[in-house]
Design a protein around this motif. Structure first.
Motif, PDB file in Angstrom:
ATOM      1  N   ARG A   1      45.462 -28.276  -1.076  1.00 23.20           N
ATOM      2  CA  ARG A   1      45.823 -28.960   0.172  1.00 23.20           C
ATOM      3  C   ARG A   1      45.581 -28.048   1.378  1.00 23.20           C
ATOM      4  NH1 ARG A   1      50.843 -29.779  -0.794  1.00 23.20           N
ATOM      5  NH2 ARG A   1      50.650 -31.887  -1.673  1.00 23.20           N
ATOM      6  N   LEU A   2      45.942 -26.779   1.243  1.00 20.00           N
ATOM      7  CA  LEU A   2      45.741 -25.845   2.347  1.00 20.00           C
ATOM      8  C   LEU A   2      44.253 -25.689   2.671  1.00 20.00           C
ATOM      9  CD1 LEU A   2      46.585 -23.686   4.368  1.00 20.00           C
ATOM     10  CD2 LEU A   2      46.706 -22.053   2.476  1.00 20.00           C
ATOM     11  N   LEU A   3      43.422 -25.514   1.654  1.00 20.40           N
ATOM     12  CA  LEU A   3      41.993 -25.347   1.898  1.00 20.40           C
ATOM     13  C   LEU A   3      41.373 -26.614   2.479  1.00 20.40           C
ATOM     14  CD1 LEU A   3      41.020 -23.268  -1.249  1.00 20.40           C
ATOM     15  CD2 LEU A   3      41.029 -22.497   1.130  1.00 20.40           C
ATOM     16  N   ALA A   4      41.878 -27.762   2.079  1.00 20.03           N
ATOM     17  CA  ALA A   4      41.386 -29.008   2.666  1.00 20.03           C
ATOM     18  C   ALA A   4      41.709 -29.067   4.150  1.00 20.03           C
ATOM     19  CB  ALA A   4      42.004 -30.205   1.931  1.00 20.03           C
ATOM     20  N   GLU A   5      42.901 -28.619   4.513  1.00 21.99           N
ATOM     21  CA  GLU A   5      43.279 -28.613   5.931  1.00 21.99           C
ATOM     22  C   GLU A   5      42.436 -27.624   6.730  1.00 21.99           C
ATOM     23  OE1 GLU A   5      47.400 -27.727   5.948  1.00 21.99           O
ATOM     24  OE2 GLU A   5      48.030 -29.696   5.195  1.00 21.99           O
ATOM     25  N   LEU A   6      42.092 -26.499   6.091  1.00 23.87           N
ATOM     26  CA  LEU A   6      41.332 -25.465   6.793  1.00 23.87           C
ATOM     27  C   LEU A   6      39.870 -25.849   6.982  1.00 23.87           C
ATOM     28  CD1 LEU A   6      42.699 -22.186   5.134  1.00 23.87           C
ATOM     29  CD2 LEU A   6      43.457 -23.293   7.232  1.00 23.87           C
ATOM     30  N   THR A   7      39.321 -26.599   6.036  1.00 19.39           N
ATOM     31  CA  THR A   7      37.885 -26.890   6.073  1.00 19.39           C
ATOM     32  C   THR A   7      37.547 -28.310   6.501  1.00 19.39           C
ATOM     33  OG1 THR A   7      37.881 -27.568   3.747  1.00 19.39           O
ATOM     34  CG2 THR A   7      37.501 -25.222   4.214  1.00 19.39           C
ATOM     35  N   GLY A   8      38.495 -29.220   6.352  1.00 14.17           N
ATOM     36  CA  GLY A   8      38.220 -30.618   6.638  1.00 14.17           C
ATOM     37  C   GLY A   8      37.603 -31.355   5.473  1.00 14.17           C
ATOM     38  N   ALA A   9      37.374 -30.658   4.358  1.00 18.67           N
ATOM     39  CA  ALA A   9      36.804 -31.299   3.161  1.00 18.67           C
ATOM     40  C   ALA A   9      37.914 -32.002   2.375  1.00 18.67           C
ATOM     41  CB  ALA A   9      36.121 -30.249   2.289  1.00 18.67           C
ATOM     42  N   PRO A  10      37.545 -32.961   1.499  1.00 20.01           N
ATOM     43  CA  PRO A  10      38.567 -33.646   0.687  1.00 20.01           C
ATOM     44  C   PRO A  10      39.299 -32.666  -0.217  1.00 20.01           C
ATOM     45  CG  PRO A  10      36.470 -34.820   0.616  1.00 20.01           C
ATOM     46  CD  PRO A  10      36.198 -33.509   1.271  1.00 20.01           C
ATOM     47  N   ARG A  11      40.574 -32.935  -0.428  1.00 24.21           N
ATOM     48  CA  ARG A  11      41.382 -32.047  -1.246  1.00 24.21           C
ATOM     49  C   ARG A  11      40.865 -31.984  -2.681  1.00 24.21           C
ATOM     50  NH1 ARG A  11      47.726 -33.162  -1.905  1.00 24.21           N
ATOM     51  NH2 ARG A  11      46.879 -35.129  -2.673  1.00 24.21           N
ATOM     52  N   LYS A  12      40.348 -33.102  -3.212  1.00 25.10           N
ATOM     53  CA  LYS A  12      39.877 -33.113  -4.587  1.00 25.10           C
ATOM     54  C   LYS A  12      38.717 -32.154  -4.805  1.00 25.10           C
ATOM     55  CE  LYS A  12      41.371 -37.732  -5.983  1.00 25.10           C
ATOM     56  NZ  LYS A  12      40.958 -39.035  -6.558  1.00 25.10           N
ATOM     57  N   ALA A  13      37.994 -31.857  -3.731  1.00 26.24           N
ATOM     58  CA  ALA A  13      36.881 -30.918  -3.858  1.00 26.24           C
ATOM     59  C   ALA A  13      37.373 -29.533  -4.258  1.00 26.24           C
ATOM     60  CB  ALA A  13      36.116 -30.849  -2.537  1.00 26.24           C
ATOM     61  N   PHE A  14      38.593 -29.200  -3.914  1.00 26.51           N
ATOM     62  CA  PHE A  14      39.161 -27.886  -4.242  1.00 26.51           C
ATOM     63  C   PHE A  14      40.095 -27.950  -5.434  1.00 26.51           C
ATOM     64  CE2 PHE A  14      38.512 -28.036   0.394  1.00 26.51           C
ATOM     65  CZ  PHE A  14      37.492 -27.099   0.495  1.00 26.51           C
ATOM     66  N   TYR A  15      40.709 -29.117  -5.657  1.00 27.31           N
ATOM     67  CA  TYR A  15      41.722 -29.191  -6.702  1.00 27.31           C
ATOM     68  C   TYR A  15      41.134 -28.973  -8.093  1.00 27.31           C
ATOM     69  CZ  TYR A  15      45.647 -30.582  -9.510  1.00 27.31           C
ATOM     70  OH  TYR A  15      46.669 -30.574 -10.427  1.00 27.31           O
ATOM     71  N   ALA A  16      39.938 -29.507  -8.359  1.00 25.13           N
ATOM     72  CA  ALA A  16      39.340 -29.324  -9.682  1.00 25.13           C
ATOM     73  C   ALA A  16      39.147 -27.844  -9.986  1.00 25.13           C
ATOM     74  CB  ALA A  16      38.008 -30.072  -9.755  1.00 25.13           C
ATOM     75  N   ARG A  17      38.634 -27.109  -8.997  1.00 30.53           N
ATOM     76  CA  ARG A  17      38.429 -25.666  -9.188  1.00 30.53           C
ATOM     77  C   ARG A  17      39.769 -24.943  -9.314  1.00 30.53           C
ATOM     78  NH1 ARG A  17      36.660 -21.245 -11.169  1.00 30.53           N
ATOM     79  NH2 ARG A  17      36.280 -19.519  -9.750  1.00 30.53           N
ATOM     80  N   ALA A  18      40.750 -25.331  -8.492  1.00 29.33           N
ATOM     81  CA  ALA A  18      42.063 -24.696  -8.550  1.00 29.33           C
ATOM     82  C   ALA A  18      42.743 -24.955  -9.881  1.00 29.33           C
ATOM     83  CB  ALA A  18      42.936 -25.208  -7.401  1.00 29.33           C
ATOM     84  N   ALA A  19      42.619 -26.196 -10.390  1.00 31.13           N
ATOM     85  CA  ALA A  19      43.230 -26.531 -11.674  1.00 31.13           C
ATOM     86  C   ALA A  19      42.587 -25.740 -12.800  1.00 31.13           C
ATOM     87  CB  ALA A  19      43.115 -28.026 -11.935  1.00 31.13           C
ATOM     88  N   ALA A  20      41.280 -25.511 -12.697  1.00 24.20           N
ATOM     89  CA  ALA A  20      40.591 -24.740 -13.714  1.00 24.20           C
ATOM     90  C   ALA A  20      41.102 -23.300 -13.751  1.00 24.20           C
ATOM     91  CB  ALA A  20      39.085 -24.763 -13.466  1.00 24.20           C
TER      92      ALA A  20
END
Length: 383
Positions: free
Chosen positions: A353-372
């Motif tokens: 969620r934080l990275l999505a706020e910082l970049t403007g990209a969708p949260r799911k774009a980061f969540y898959a990598r974070a979950a991994a």
């Protein structure tokens, strides 16, 4: 700068100093049945210094002078200014002491401490070593959160009798995240003189070199220790325009930075540590980058954390809605660098969620990598 939680300190959570009496050859004079006053001088203490009072023997390489002889030297041959001929007036004196470099001890502070009938201090051992280094003899008594309520009536009685009493903290300026405000308030209310003997302060030292605005400053002491109170406190600062200043311990600074990054965004900040000491360091940058840095490499020493205040983004003022704050964009390399320590500090969901706020990209774009990174392959499990 000390770290204590007390109603006397006026805010800030942290460790509580032990209820210690000075070491060495003490007199047996008592100012009450609960408190023993100690005679501090060069014969009574070793030449070392506590962790808040600089390196042992004075840090010659960092501009601190070495040991001095007794401050009474009428010719000033000990390297100190001659004792002024005028006796200081009766009253309560709040006296600043060095935060690390002993060279920051002022001649006026030494004079007041040498003339005081009693010196109130958080830990008589720490203050005794400091005064012994400078050859100043003083009668010491502990004044801290555990005995303040018992001590105040006796201190007020001594002030009423015309005595000169000094109040010091273990390091820095008294009452700045330290005990004492109730004593000052009651002494002033009783008509006694209360005077400042200014000097070193971690707060003002950090502000002077952080590179952040100083026209409006909000000092917040130590953040709350309980997670829920911390997050609520940080969230309440989201729209505060003043530069925010905290004291923080090295073992909590990475978590604090990560939580602030999540709640306040990628604001510019500075972490100042070991101020005035040999390994003084100021690290500046956006909150997420500082969180990643100190998660990867935990710091040592006492810390002052400074964060720029809220600024309304120019695009938002122009009517572009929920625009990112200026300077908030992060490239792919920066995201890849920040993601692992943020996941470690915040968990996969909050980091994404934080990275999505910082970049403007969708949260799911980061969540898959974070979950991994956490070993959770169920990317659909995010809230």
């Amino acid at each position: 700068m000390t770290t204590r939680a007390s109603d006397e300190a006026g805010g800030g959570a942290g460790r509580v100093q032990p209820d210690g009496h000075g070491t060495g050859q003490f007199s047996r004079d008592r100012i009450s049945s609960d408190v023993v006053a100690a005679e501090a001088g060069p014969a009574d203490h070793e030449s070392g210094h506590g962790p808040d009072c600089g390196d042992q023997g004075g840090d010659q390489s960092n501009g601190s002078p070495g040991p001095r002889q007794h401050a009474d030297d009428p010719e000033g041959k000990a390297g100190l200014p001659p004792r002024p001929g005028r006796r200081i007036d009766p009253g309560l004196y709040a006296v600043a002491t060095p935060i690390g470099n002993l060279g920051d001890m002022t001649p006026r502070a030494l004079d007041v401490l040498g003339q005081a009938d009693l010196v109130l201090c958080e830990d008589t051992r720490t203050t005794g070593r400091l005064l012994g280094h400078w050859g100043v003899r003083a009668k010491l008594a502990p004044y801290h959160e555990h005995n303040a309520a018992r001590m105040r009536p006796e201190v007020l009685r001594r002030l009423e009798a015309g005595e000169r009493i000094a109040l010091v903290s273990d390091a820095g300026t008294p009452l700045v995240s330290d005990p004492g405000y109730k004593l000052v308030r009651e002494a002033a209310g009783a008509g006694h003189q209360v005077r400042a003997v200014p000097g070193a302060s971690a707060l003002t030292a950090a502000l002077s070199i952080a590179g952040l605005p100083t026209d409006r400053v909000l000092f917040l002491g130590f953040p709350p220790a309980k997670p829920g109170e911390r997050r609520s406190s940080f969230a309440g600062l989201a729209h505060e325009p003043a530069t925010l200043v905290f004291y923080e311990s090295p073992n909590r600074i990475a978590r604090t930075l990560a939580e602030l990054a999540e709640l306040l965004g990628p604001r510019q900040a500075a972490v100042a540590r070991e101020l005035t000491k040999l390994y003084e360091e100021v690290v500046r940058g956006p909150l997420p980058e500082l969180a990643a840095r100190f998660e990867a490499t935990p710091p040592r020493g006492e810390i002052v954390l400074l964060i720029e205040g809220h600024r309304t983004p120019a695009r938002e003022v122009a009517g572009e809605g929920d625009a990112l704050p200026a300077g908030g964009a992060l490239d792919a390399a920066a995201v890849e660098k920040l993601l692992p320590p943020l996941v470690k500090a915040l968990g996969a969901n909050r980091a994404a969620r934080l990275l999505a706020e910082l970049t403007g990209a969708p949260r799911k774009a980061f969540y898959a990598r974070a979950a991994a990174l956490t070993g959770d392959d169920d990317a659909e499990g995010e809230e």
